[in-house]
Write an enzyme that holds these catalytic residues in place. Structure first.
Site: not given
Ligand code: 8X3
Length: 252
Positions: A138, A151
């Site tokens: 990501s 995250y």
């Protein structure tokens, strides 16, 4: 003989789109996710054109992940492409307000699940001297933002793990790619906002985000390049997204 792709998190989003794209390109598929019903539906849709094995497992469950690899039927054992897609974000609260259970779930799925299935499949790839691991990273693994805390940390793990695999697999015909999407509209924000669809849809308001199909096309392209070409890292954002200037507080 078809190449075999194993896709985690295959029941929705990037995983489902990868299943469709790789099936259309002639790959046999191993679909992994928690939901048997969704996987069987997808498998039934894809089976007329390719061989599909469905393996239900929660990526947080170490025993289930090991069993799914050990129980692969003979025609599906020699996995060519591992798409480590299963992962999630939970919450956008700052670290001092975040739910520790959310952090544990993200670490258990995004880091430990990915790490374990890779550990189980990698020796076979090395033995065959053939394979490609495509990790779903990501932009959050490279770029900090408020609410990204654990995250982003899990995706930074995925980035560095991918690089270290490359370093260790040098001299073998095994490729490793960290694919790092930015804003993409899937179930991602609905999961992150704990089912609050209004908050989730605000993330994409007046934007044209990436789609799951965009990411699947890129994953397939990466896998389809000649064997001597390794995309190490591929960061992709929608055209409407970019980085911010450094934030400065002026009222401390
Ligand atoms: C998803 C992209 O920007 O929401 O990994 O962190 S972002």
């Amino acid at each position: 003989m078809s190449k075999i792709a194993l896709i985690t998190g295959a029941s929705s989003g990037f995983g489902e789109a990868c299943a469709r794209a790789f099936a259309a390109a002639g790959y046999a598929l191993i679909l992994v996710a928690r939901s048997e019903e969704k996987l069987q539906q997808l498998a039934a849709e894809l089976r007329p054109s390719t061989a599909v094995h469905v393996a239900c497992a929660d990526m947080m469950d170490a025993v289930a992940v090991k069993a799914l690899v050990q129980n692969l039927p003979e025609p599906f054992r020699a996995v060519d492409v591992l798409i480590n897609n299963a992962g999630l974000a939970l919450g956008v609260a700052p670290a001092y307000d975040a739910d520790l259970n959310d952090w544990e779930t993200m670490v258990d799925t995004n880091i430990k699940g990915l790490m374990r299935i890779t550990h189980h499949l990698l020796p076979g790839m090395v033995e065959r001297n053939r394979g490609h691991i495509i990790n779903m990273g990501s932009v959050a693994g490279s770029w900090p933002y408020p609410g990204g805390n654990v995250y982003g940390g899990t995706k930074a793990f995925v980035q560095q793990f991918s690089r270290n695999l490359r370093a260790e697999l040098l001299g073998k015909q095994i490729r490793v790619t960290n694919l790092e999407p930015g804003m993409a509209e899937t179930q991602f924000s609905i999961v992150r906002m704990k089912g609050n669809t209004e908050k989730a849809s605000q993330v994409y308001e007046n934007t044209q985000p990436l789609t799951a199909g965009d990411i699947a096309d890129i994953a397939l392209w990466v896998a389809s390049l000649p064997p001597h070409v390794n995309i190490n890292t591929l960061e992709v954002m929608p055209t409407c997204q970019a980085w911010n200037p450094f934030a400065v507080s002026r009222d401390m």
